[in-house]
Design a protein around this motif. Structure first.
Motif, PDB file in Angstrom:
ATOM      1  N   PHE A   1       0.833  -1.194   0.000  1.00  0.00           N
ATOM      2  CA  PHE A   1       0.000   0.000   0.000  1.00  0.00           C
ATOM      3  C   PHE A   1       0.873   1.251   0.000  1.00  0.00           C
ATOM      4  O   PHE A   1       1.984   1.237   0.525  1.00  0.00           O
ATOM      5  N   VAL A   2       0.338   2.323  -0.568  1.00  0.00           N
ATOM      6  CA  VAL A   2       0.912   3.653  -0.418  1.00  0.00           C
ATOM      7  C   VAL A   2      -0.124   4.460   0.351  1.00  0.00           C
ATOM      8  O   VAL A   2      -1.293   4.528  -0.044  1.00  0.00           O
ATOM      9  N   ASP A   3       0.300   5.005   1.479  1.00  0.00           N
ATOM     10  CA  ASP A   3      -0.591   5.779   2.345  1.00  0.00           C
ATOM     11  C   ASP A   3      -0.358   7.261   2.131  1.00  0.00           C
ATOM     12  O   ASP A   3       0.787   7.726   2.106  1.00  0.00           O
ATOM     13  N   LEU A   4      -1.453   8.007   1.984  1.00  0.00           N
ATOM     14  CA  LEU A   4      -1.410   9.469   1.903  1.00  0.00           C
ATOM     15  C   LEU A   4      -2.013  10.018   3.192  1.00  0.00           C
ATOM     16  O   LEU A   4      -3.012   9.488   3.688  1.00  0.00           O
ATOM     17  N   ARG A   5      -1.411  11.083   3.711  1.00  0.00           N
ATOM     18  CA  ARG A   5      -1.916  11.670   4.950  1.00  0.00           C
ATOM     19  C   ARG A   5      -1.645  13.170   4.942  1.00  0.00           C
ATOM     20  O   ARG A   5      -0.594  13.624   4.491  1.00  0.00           O
ATOM     21  N   ALA A   6      -2.608  13.941   5.459  1.00  0.00           N
ATOM     22  CA  ALA A   6      -2.425  15.384   5.643  1.00  0.00           C
ATOM     23  C   ALA A   6      -2.785  15.719   7.082  1.00  0.00           C
ATOM     24  O   ALA A   6      -3.773  15.214   7.617  1.00  0.00           O
ATOM     25  N   ILE A   7      -1.953  16.537   7.702  1.00  0.00           N
ATOM     26  CA  ILE A   7      -2.173  16.950   9.091  1.00  0.00           C
ATOM     27  C   ILE A   7      -2.128  18.469   9.166  1.00  0.00           C
ATOM     28  O   ILE A   7      -1.189  19.100   8.683  1.00  0.00           O
ATOM     29  N   GLU A   8      -3.166  19.036   9.798  1.00  0.00           N
ATOM     30  CA  GLU A   8      -3.197  20.470  10.058  1.00  0.00           C
ATOM     31  C   GLU A   8      -2.799  20.679  11.512  1.00  0.00           C
ATOM     32  O   GLU A   8      -3.332  20.022  12.410  1.00  0.00           O
ATOM     33  N   THR A   9      -1.841  21.551  11.753  1.00  0.00           N
ATOM     34  CA  THR A   9      -1.340  21.817  13.097  1.00  0.00           C
ATOM     35  C   THR A   9      -1.439  23.308  13.378  1.00  0.00           C
ATOM     36  O   THR A   9      -1.071  24.132  12.534  1.00  0.00           O
TER      37      THR A   9
ATOM     38  N   PRO B   1      -2.809  29.686  24.895  1.00  0.00           N
ATOM     39  CA  PRO B   1      -1.674  29.102  24.182  1.00  0.00           C
ATOM     40  C   PRO B   1      -1.740  27.576  24.168  1.00  0.00           C
ATOM     41  O   PRO B   1      -2.325  26.958  25.051  1.00  0.00           O
ATOM     42  N   GLY B   2      -1.135  26.995  23.124  1.00  0.00           N
ATOM     43  CA  GLY B   2      -1.065  25.535  23.038  1.00  0.00           C
ATOM     44  C   GLY B   2      -0.929  25.071  21.607  1.00  0.00           C
ATOM     45  O   GLY B   2      -0.885  25.868  20.666  1.00  0.00           O
ATOM     46  N   ASN B   3      -0.841  23.763  21.460  1.00  0.00           N
ATOM     47  CA  ASN B   3      -0.734  23.129  20.148  1.00  0.00           C
ATOM     48  C   ASN B   3      -1.933  22.221  19.943  1.00  0.00           C
ATOM     49  O   ASN B   3      -2.412  21.590  20.885  1.00  0.00           O
ATOM     50  N   SER B   4      -2.381  22.132  18.711  1.00  0.00           N
ATOM     51  CA  SER B   4      -3.462  21.229  18.373  1.00  0.00           C
ATOM     52  C   SER B   4      -3.234  20.727  16.956  1.00  0.00           C
ATOM     53  O   SER B   4      -2.838  21.493  16.074  1.00  0.00           O
ATOM     54  N   SER B   5      -3.465  19.414  16.736  1.00  0.00           N
ATOM     55  CA  SER B   5      -3.303  18.824  15.405  1.00  0.00           C
ATOM     56  C   SER B   5      -4.552  18.052  15.038  1.00  0.00           C
ATOM     57  O   SER B   5      -5.259  17.522  15.908  1.00  0.00           O
ATOM     58  N   HIS B   6      -4.810  17.987  13.742  1.00  0.00           N
ATOM     59  CA  HIS B   6      -5.967  17.270  13.216  1.00  0.00           C
ATOM     60  C   HIS B   6      -5.574  16.599  11.905  1.00  0.00           C
ATOM     61  O   HIS B   6      -5.005  17.251  11.020  1.00  0.00           O
ATOM     62  N   VAL B   7      -5.847  15.302  11.789  1.00  0.00           N
ATOM     63  CA  VAL B   7      -5.615  14.597  10.524  1.00  0.00           C
ATOM     64  C   VAL B   7      -6.758  14.986   9.598  1.00  0.00           C
ATOM     65  O   VAL B   7      -7.914  14.629   9.838  1.00  0.00           O
ATOM     66  N   SER B   8      -6.452  15.738   8.550  1.00  0.00           N
ATOM     67  CA  SER B   8      -7.487  16.241   7.642  1.00  0.00           C
ATOM     68  C   SER B   8      -7.738  15.320   6.457  1.00  0.00           C
ATOM     69  O   SER B   8      -8.739  15.455   5.768  1.00  0.00           O
ATOM     70  N   PHE B   9      -6.814  14.384   6.212  1.00  0.00           N
ATOM     71  CA  PHE B   9      -6.993  13.452   5.092  1.00  0.00           C
ATOM     72  C   PHE B   9      -6.155  12.214   5.335  1.00  0.00           C
ATOM     73  O   PHE B   9      -5.005  12.313   5.762  1.00  0.00           O
TER      74      PHE B   9
ATOM     75  N   ARG C   1      -0.166  25.279  10.020  1.00  0.00           N
ATOM     76  CA  ARG C   1       0.443  24.681   8.835  1.00  0.00           C
ATOM     77  C   ARG C   1      -0.376  23.452   8.444  1.00  0.00           C
ATOM     78  O   ARG C   1      -1.039  22.843   9.295  1.00  0.00           O
ATOM     79  N   HIS C   2      -0.342  23.135   7.170  1.00  0.00           N
ATOM     80  CA  HIS C   2      -1.026  21.953   6.648  1.00  0.00           C
ATOM     81  C   HIS C   2       0.026  21.178   5.867  1.00  0.00           C
ATOM     82  O   HIS C   2       0.558  21.675   4.880  1.00  0.00           O
ATOM     83  N   GLU C   3       0.343  19.968   6.353  1.00  0.00           N
ATOM     84  CA  GLU C   3       1.444  19.193   5.772  1.00  0.00           C
ATOM     85  C   GLU C   3       0.947  17.860   5.237  1.00  0.00           C
ATOM     86  O   GLU C   3       0.218  17.144   5.916  1.00  0.00           O
ATOM     87  N   TRP C   4       1.392  17.536   4.016  1.00  0.00           N
ATOM     88  CA  TRP C   4       1.097  16.264   3.367  1.00  0.00           C
ATOM     89  C   TRP C   4       2.295  15.346   3.491  1.00  0.00           C
ATOM     90  O   TRP C   4       3.447  15.792   3.463  1.00  0.00           O
ATOM     91  N   SER C   5       2.011  14.038   3.591  1.00  0.00           N
ATOM     92  CA  SER C   5       3.089  13.056   3.604  1.00  0.00           C
ATOM     93  C   SER C   5       2.588  11.758   2.979  1.00  0.00           C
ATOM     94  O   SER C   5       1.383  11.543   2.837  1.00  0.00           O
ATOM     95  N   THR C   6       3.538  10.916   2.608  1.00  0.00           N
ATOM     96  CA  THR C   6       3.222   9.626   2.005  1.00  0.00           C
ATOM     97  C   THR C   6       4.233   8.590   2.479  1.00  0.00           C
ATOM     98  O   THR C   6       5.346   8.942   2.879  1.00  0.00           O
ATOM     99  N   ARG C   7       3.823   7.330   2.453  1.00  0.00           N
ATOM    100  CA  ARG C   7       4.729   6.251   2.819  1.00  0.00           C
ATOM    101  C   ARG C   7       4.342   4.991   2.046  1.00  0.00           C
ATOM    102  O   ARG C   7       3.198   4.824   1.642  1.00  0.00           O
ATOM    103  N   GLY C   8       5.315   4.095   1.868  1.00  0.00           N
ATOM    104  CA  GLY C   8       5.073   2.768   1.318  1.00  0.00           C
ATOM    105  C   GLY C   8       4.968   1.807   2.482  1.00  0.00           C
ATOM    106  O   GLY C   8       5.676   1.942   3.474  1.00  0.00           O
TER     107      GLY C   8
END
Length: 151
Positions: A55-63, A74-82, A122-129
């Motif tokens: 599989f190839v996994d696609l993922r996007a996280i908004e932080t 103040p603080g940090n929060s993240s959400h998997v958007s895709f 920030r909104h970051e995309w990543s992929t993995r095999g």
């Protein structure tokens, strides 16, 4: 030499214990709706590996990071958007110390948010095999994929 023999995109390899997995993809920056050419290489680290597929996994996280001194708490929060898992190859067995290469294509959806880096967010995309198997799936580790905007 085919297109994937000339890959200039990212490549990364990590061990999941039973196998080492690497991912190469092109292009390294894409637009919504674009197709990524991918190559996943799996190598047994000793014993045979019975896999449920590649599989190839696609993922996007908004932080969001709100530092002290902003009008909000103040603080940090993240959400998997895709998140999406794209099958590249069916179930197979990797022999002891054997290497197999799997090639395929992954189309990015047309309605996705692009990568961005703002002052507080920030909104970051990543992929993995990934090689699916019982226990810990060996994978390449997530690598950055830059997704732009059309228009």
């Amino acid at each position: 030499m085919g297109l994937l023999d000339k890959l200039k995109g990212a490549a990364h390899s990590v061990s999941g214990g039973a196998a080492r997995v690497s991912l190469e993809y092109e292009p390294s920056a894409a637009l919504p709706g674009d197709v990524l050419s991918v190559r996943v290489t799996a190598t047994s680290t000793g014993a045979p590996v019975k896999s449920g597929g590649v599989f190839v996994d696609l993922r996007a996280i908004e932080t969001v990071h709100l530092p002290v001194g902003t009008s909000q708490q103040p603080g940090n929060s993240s959400h998997v958007s895709f998140e999406q898992q794209v099958p590249i190859a069916p179930a197979f067995t990797l022999g002891a110390n054997e290497t197999k290469v799997f090639e395929g294509q992954v189309r990015l959806p047309t309605n996705i948010q692009p990568s961005f880096q703002g002052y507080y967010a920030r909104h970051e995309w990543s992929t993995r095999g990934r090689v699916e198997m019982t226990g810990n799936d060996p994978d390449s580790g997530f690598m950055t994929l830059r997704v732009g905007t059309k228009g």
